[in-house]
Design a protein around this motif. Structure first.
Motif, mmCIF file in Angstrom:
data_model
loop_
_atom_site.group_PDB
_atom_site.id
_atom_site.type_symbol
_atom_site.label_atom_id
_atom_site.label_comp_id
_atom_site.label_asym_id
_atom_site.label_seq_id
_atom_site.Cartn_x
_atom_site.Cartn_y
_atom_site.Cartn_z
ATOM 1 N N GLU A 80 1.661 7.865 20.547
ATOM 2 C CA GLU A 80 1.317 9.071 19.752
ATOM 3 C C GLU A 80 1.446 9.001 18.312
ATOM 4 O OE1 GLU A 80 2.813 12.464 23.198
ATOM 5 O OE2 GLU A 80 4.342 11.127 22.060
ATOM 6 N N ALA A 81 2.507 8.204 17.737
ATOM 7 C CA ALA A 81 2.654 8.059 16.337
ATOM 8 C C ALA A 81 1.304 7.361 15.751
ATOM 9 C CB ALA A 81 3.823 7.046 15.907
ATOM 10 N N GLN A 82 0.920 6.339 16.474
ATOM 11 C CA GLN A 82 -0.551 5.555 16.244
ATOM 12 C C GLN A 82 -1.678 6.542 16.188
ATOM 13 O OE1 GLN A 82 0.095 2.606 19.509
ATOM 14 N NE2 GLN A 82 -0.935 1.506 18.091
ATOM 15 N N TRP A 83 -1.786 7.549 17.029
ATOM 16 C CA TRP A 83 -2.786 8.414 16.961
ATOM 17 C C TRP A 83 -2.446 9.352 15.826
ATOM 18 C CZ3 TRP A 83 -7.415 8.244 17.942
ATOM 19 C CH2 TRP A 83 -7.829 7.178 19.269
ATOM 20 N N ILE A 84 -1.307 9.845 15.604
ATOM 21 C CA ILE A 84 -1.139 10.765 14.480
ATOM 22 C C ILE A 84 -1.628 10.179 13.112
ATOM 23 C CG2 ILE A 84 0.912 11.683 12.945
ATOM 24 C CD1 ILE A 84 2.368 11.995 15.486
ATOM 25 N N SER A 85 -1.641 8.919 12.930
ATOM 26 C CA SER A 85 -1.933 8.112 11.869
ATOM 27 C C SER A 85 -3.822 8.336 11.961
ATOM 28 C CB SER A 85 -1.503 6.940 11.616
ATOM 29 O OG SER A 85 -2.459 6.181 10.483
ATOM 30 N N ASN A 86 -4.066 7.704 13.285
ATOM 31 C CA ASN A 86 -5.398 7.232 13.405
ATOM 32 C C ASN A 86 -6.536 8.395 13.597
ATOM 33 O OD1 ASN A 86 -5.158 4.376 12.968
ATOM 34 N ND2 ASN A 86 -5.166 4.038 15.341
ATOM 35 N N ALA A 87 -6.144 9.436 14.096
ATOM 36 C CA ALA A 87 -6.726 10.735 14.361
ATOM 37 C C ALA A 87 -7.466 11.021 13.022
ATOM 38 C CB ALA A 87 -5.968 11.826 14.923
ATOM 39 N N TYR A 88 -6.507 11.054 11.998
ATOM 40 C CA TYR A 88 -7.074 11.397 10.719
ATOM 41 C C TYR A 88 -7.985 10.249 10.182
ATOM 42 C CZ TYR A 88 -6.602 11.967 5.480
ATOM 43 O OH TYR A 88 -6.572 11.986 4.119
ATOM 44 N N ALA A 89 -7.603 8.874 10.314
ATOM 45 C CA ALA A 89 -8.332 7.674 9.758
ATOM 46 C C ALA A 89 -9.597 7.696 10.358
ATOM 47 C CB ALA A 89 -7.518 6.696 10.031
ATOM 48 N N LEU A 90 -9.588 8.020 11.748
ATOM 49 C CA LEU A 90 -10.871 7.814 12.561
ATOM 50 C C LEU A 90 -12.064 9.031 12.005
ATOM 51 C CD1 LEU A 90 -12.742 7.073 15.076
ATOM 52 C CD2 LEU A 90 -11.575 9.096 16.280
ATOM 53 N N THR A 91 -11.634 9.975 11.710
ATOM 54 C CA THR A 91 -12.887 11.106 11.309
ATOM 55 C C THR A 91 -12.906 10.727 9.858
ATOM 56 O OG1 THR A 91 -10.899 12.780 11.091
ATOM 57 C CG2 THR A 91 -12.110 13.017 13.074
ATOM 58 N N LEU A 92 -12.143 10.471 9.001
ATOM 59 C CA LEU A 92 -12.302 10.203 7.556
ATOM 60 C C LEU A 92 -13.200 8.982 7.600
ATOM 61 C CD1 LEU A 92 -12.091 10.285 4.610
ATOM 62 C CD2 LEU A 92 -9.652 9.307 4.861
ATOM 63 N N SER A 93 -13.115 7.891 8.184
ATOM 64 C CA SER A 93 -13.796 6.744 8.087
ATOM 65 C C SER A 93 -15.346 6.919 8.616
ATOM 66 C CB SER A 93 -13.097 5.430 8.853
ATOM 67 O OG SER A 93 -12.752 5.737 10.352
ATOM 68 N N ALA A 94 -15.351 7.673 9.739
ATOM 69 C CA ALA A 94 -16.661 7.465 10.462
ATOM 70 C C ALA A 94 -17.498 8.775 9.739
ATOM 71 C CB ALA A 94 -16.594 8.237 11.695
ATOM 72 N N LEU A 95 -17.026 9.633 8.882
ATOM 73 C CA LEU A 95 -17.730 10.877 8.470
ATOM 74 C C LEU A 95 -17.849 10.664 6.913
ATOM 75 C CD1 LEU A 95 -16.353 13.662 10.470
ATOM 76 C CD2 LEU A 95 -18.384 12.341 10.770
ATOM 77 N N ILE A 96 -17.236 9.686 6.136
ATOM 78 C CA ILE A 96 -16.967 9.785 4.744
ATOM 79 C C ILE A 96 -18.220 9.561 4.188
ATOM 80 C CG2 ILE A 96 -16.471 7.086 4.529
ATOM 81 C CD1 ILE A 96 -14.629 8.066 2.233
ATOM 82 N N LEU A 97 -19.294 8.702 4.760
ATOM 83 C CA LEU A 97 -20.662 8.590 4.041
ATOM 84 C C LEU A 97 -21.316 9.867 4.394
ATOM 85 C CD1 LEU A 97 -21.368 5.013 5.403
ATOM 86 C CD2 LEU A 97 -20.923 5.831 3.081
ATOM 87 N N ALA A 98 -21.509 10.687 5.562
ATOM 88 C CA ALA A 98 -21.906 11.924 5.616
ATOM 89 C C ALA A 98 -21.435 13.009 4.726
ATOM 90 C CB ALA A 98 -21.852 12.654 7.146
ATOM 91 N N GLY A 99 -20.114 12.846 4.431
ATOM 92 C CA GLY A 99 -19.531 13.979 3.681
ATOM 93 C C GLY A 99 -19.784 13.733 2.001
ATOM 94 N N GLY A 100 -20.250 12.324 1.853
ATOM 95 C CA GLY A 100 -20.934 11.939 0.354
ATOM 96 C C GLY A 100 -22.127 12.791 0.203
ATOM 97 N N ALA A 101 -22.904 12.532 1.264
ATOM 98 C CA ALA A 101 -24.287 12.945 1.306
ATOM 99 C C ALA A 101 -24.300 14.369 1.206
ATOM 100 C CB ALA A 101 -25.073 12.473 2.470
ATOM 101 N N ALA A 104 -23.342 9.808 12.458
ATOM 102 C CA ALA A 104 -21.824 10.371 12.405
ATOM 103 C C ALA A 104 -20.996 10.387 13.563
ATOM 104 C CB ALA A 104 -21.655 11.438 11.615
ATOM 105 N N ALA A 105 -21.888 10.915 14.737
ATOM 106 C CA ALA A 105 -21.204 11.428 15.915
ATOM 107 C C ALA A 105 -20.909 10.101 16.592
ATOM 108 C CB ALA A 105 -22.121 12.234 16.851
ATOM 109 N N LEU A 106 -21.919 9.186 16.534
ATOM 110 C CA LEU A 106 -22.058 7.859 17.265
ATOM 111 C C LEU A 106 -20.732 6.974 16.829
ATOM 112 C CD1 LEU A 106 -25.713 7.070 17.670
ATOM 113 C CD2 LEU A 106 -24.059 7.280 19.670
ATOM 114 N N ALA A 107 -20.596 6.995 15.419
ATOM 115 C CA ALA A 107 -19.548 5.946 14.778
ATOM 116 C C ALA A 107 -18.261 6.722 15.153
ATOM 117 C CB ALA A 107 -19.990 6.363 13.334
ATOM 118 N N THR A 108 -18.198 7.995 15.232
ATOM 119 C CA THR A 108 -16.937 8.635 15.405
ATOM 120 C C THR A 108 -16.355 8.210 16.990
ATOM 121 O OG1 THR A 108 -17.170 10.675 14.005
ATOM 122 C CG2 THR A 108 -15.643 10.751 15.702
#
Length: 517
Positions: free
Chosen positions: A65-86, A223-227
């Motif tokens: 659970e501690a890993q996912w508290i970190s990784n839930a944030y990292a997952l959506t940030l890393s997968a969506l950051i390019l779409a967020g920039g666009a 973005a959905a596929l990357a996530t």
């Protein structure tokens, strides 16, 4: 019709004539809002690593659970950051930036009142979506608001302020946690509210709206596929250490790899892809990104699991452990400029390769320290973290240079975005994979002793002395494995950089190398 806070700059204004959307008198508000927004992400990420043992104790969260508290944030940030920039290009930078900040602080408030780990993980994922829009927007809006002749100074101020908040955040957070106890971890998320609201106010009340620059699609399918792909990979790697979840790890990893190939095929088919895969045919670009992945994998794993070892394993105070982040931030802030000039003179190959090797030596030192059970923080751990900071300061600026100069000028924005995403994906996979490694080593060392806490879990005050000694030894061994693997990955990063990144000249006159890789 337009209200006071929706004003735009006409085509004949001085701001538009300088190639910006913002008059000179209002640019300082753009800079302050960007600094505050950047502080949200930096403070949130670095303090959370210090607060994780307290958070786990307060919510009763296990290692997975501690890993996912970190990784839930990292997952959506890393997968969506390019779409967020666009999104900033499509809808206007100010509008997208404000939306990202608002979503981030709303999710932060929900995190602050989360009653259990599952709810916290869910809102951390939403927080990551906000960050995916906010993070690229902070630098982009500065670049769009300032004319070229003033842009470098403004970005320098932003970078220095960001480094300062990154350095001081864990130190101050550590003192607060030590002073007020485990429950105060919630204030880490609550502090985002005033910072975010000030930033939003400045943007809406003091900064004119900019016009969208292009109407390209956002590639939400990609973005959905990357996530999904990265989420399944992270889930599979994390499940290896979760009780009852091990049987799901292999199918999840296989499904993640398959979806990754589907994502690549989908991106090749798209007219406006989230990632221009053609850039990876450039040897220097591909090499720099591969080196980035391994280096940031190693960095993220150590910065996440070392505080757990020091606080829960060695029982050091959060106030003391908060100082381990200080050398990294201070070194990057003080040395990035001189190192960048050095890289311009001799090429980025040698600084990246040698800096990665310095980081490898620091992590190997941590592995030896814990292997021999040497629990000296100020004379052992802290100097090695300072050495790691010097190595990273030697890498950060040249690595950006290598990525940006390996592509055509028209592709520099895309190249920078891809490199940013690669570093974050490296961190995502690192927390998942190295957590499973640490849990496996820890379990082997402790067996099934009743009442034994898990790796990185704060022990109960009544734990028997023999069990506590076994717990500390197992914690040391678990982190030794993490540090040793990450040291080897830093060596691999160094070798990849040496053989793929161009070097204009050698630092030694008799070994000049004019290869462009």
């Amino acid at each position: 019709m337009s209200s006071a806070n929706e004003t735009t700059v006409d085509s004949h204004s001085p701001a538009r004539a300088n190639g910006t959307f913002c008059p000179q008198t209002q640019r300082k508000f753009v800079l302050v809002s960007a600094i505050l927004a950047s502080a949200l992400g930096f403070i949130d990420g670095s303090i959370l690593a210090i607060a994780m043992p307290a958070l786990r104790a307060d919510l009763g969260a296990g290692l997975a659970e501690a890993q996912w508290i970190s990784n839930a944030y990292a997952l959506t940030l890393s997968a969506l950051i390019l779409a967020g920039g666009a999104a900033g290009d499509r809808f206007g930078l100010r509008r997208a930036f404000v939306t990202g900040i608002a979503l981030f602080i709303a999710a932060s408030l929900a995190c602050a009142v989360a009653p259990d780990p599952a709810v916290l993980i869910a809102f951390r994922a939403i927080q990551g979506i906000g960050a995916a829009i906010m993070v690229p927007g902070s630098l982009a809006i500065i670049a769009k608001a300032y004319p070229k002749k003033e842009r470098g100074r403004a970005i320098g101020i932003w970078a220095a302020a960001s480094a300062l908040t990154t350095a001081l955040g864990p130190v101050l957070g550590g003192f607060v946690l030590t002073t007020f106890g485990n429950g105060v971890w919630r204030a880490i998320f609550a502090i985002n509210l005033p910072l975010g609201l000030i930033s939003i106010y400045l943007l809406l009340a003091k900064v004119p709206a900019d016009k969208p620059t292009e109407k390209r699609s956002l590639d939400l399918g990609g973005a959905a596929l990357a996530t999904l792909a990265f989420g399944l990979l992270a889930y599979g790697l994390t499940a290896m250490n979760a009780e009852g979840g091990g049987m799901l790890s292999t199918p999840a990893i296989i499904a993640g790899v398959v979806l990754l190939f589907v994502f690549i095929a989908y991106e090749r088919w798209q007219r406006d892809p989230m990632i221009d895969l053609g850039l990876f045919r450039i040897r220097a670009f591909a090499g720099a990104n591969l080196a980035t992945f391994f280096l940031y994998f190693a960095l993220s794993a150590n910065l996440f699991y070392l505080p757990m070892l020091l606080i829960a394993g060695w029982r050091l105070s959060e106030a003391e452990v908060g100082f381990i982040f200080l050398p990294l931030s201070a070194s990057i802030a003080l040395l990035s400029g001189p190192v960048g000039q050095w890289s311009d003179r001799i090429g980025p190959r040698f600084p990246i390769a040698s800096g990665s090797m310095v980081v490898a030596i620091a992590f190997a030192g941590l592995a030896l320290l814990t292997h021999f059970g040497i629990h000296n923080f100020w004379t052992g751990t802290f100097p090695l973290m300072a050495l790691m900071g010097l190595g990273m300061a030697q890498v950060v600026s040249p690595l950006s240079t290598a990525v940006m100069t390996s592509v055509e000028d028209k592709d520099t924005g895309a190249a920078s975005g891809i490199n940013n995403a690669v570093s974050r994906v490296g961190g995502l996979i690192a927390v998942a994979a190295m957590g499973s490694l640490a849990a496996w080593v820890y379990a082997r060392m402790t067996g099934s002793a009743p009442g034994m806490p898990g790796f990185g879990e704060t022990p109960a005050s009544g734990l028997a002395a023999n069990l506590d000694a076994a717990r500390v030894a197992a914690s040391d061994s678990a982190f030794t494995a993490v540090a040793a693997v990450t040291a080897l990955l830093c060596v691999l990063s160094s070798l990849i950089a040496w053989f793929t990144v161009p070097g204009q000249a050698s630092p030694w006159p008799r070994q000049a190398d004019e290869s462009r890789g």
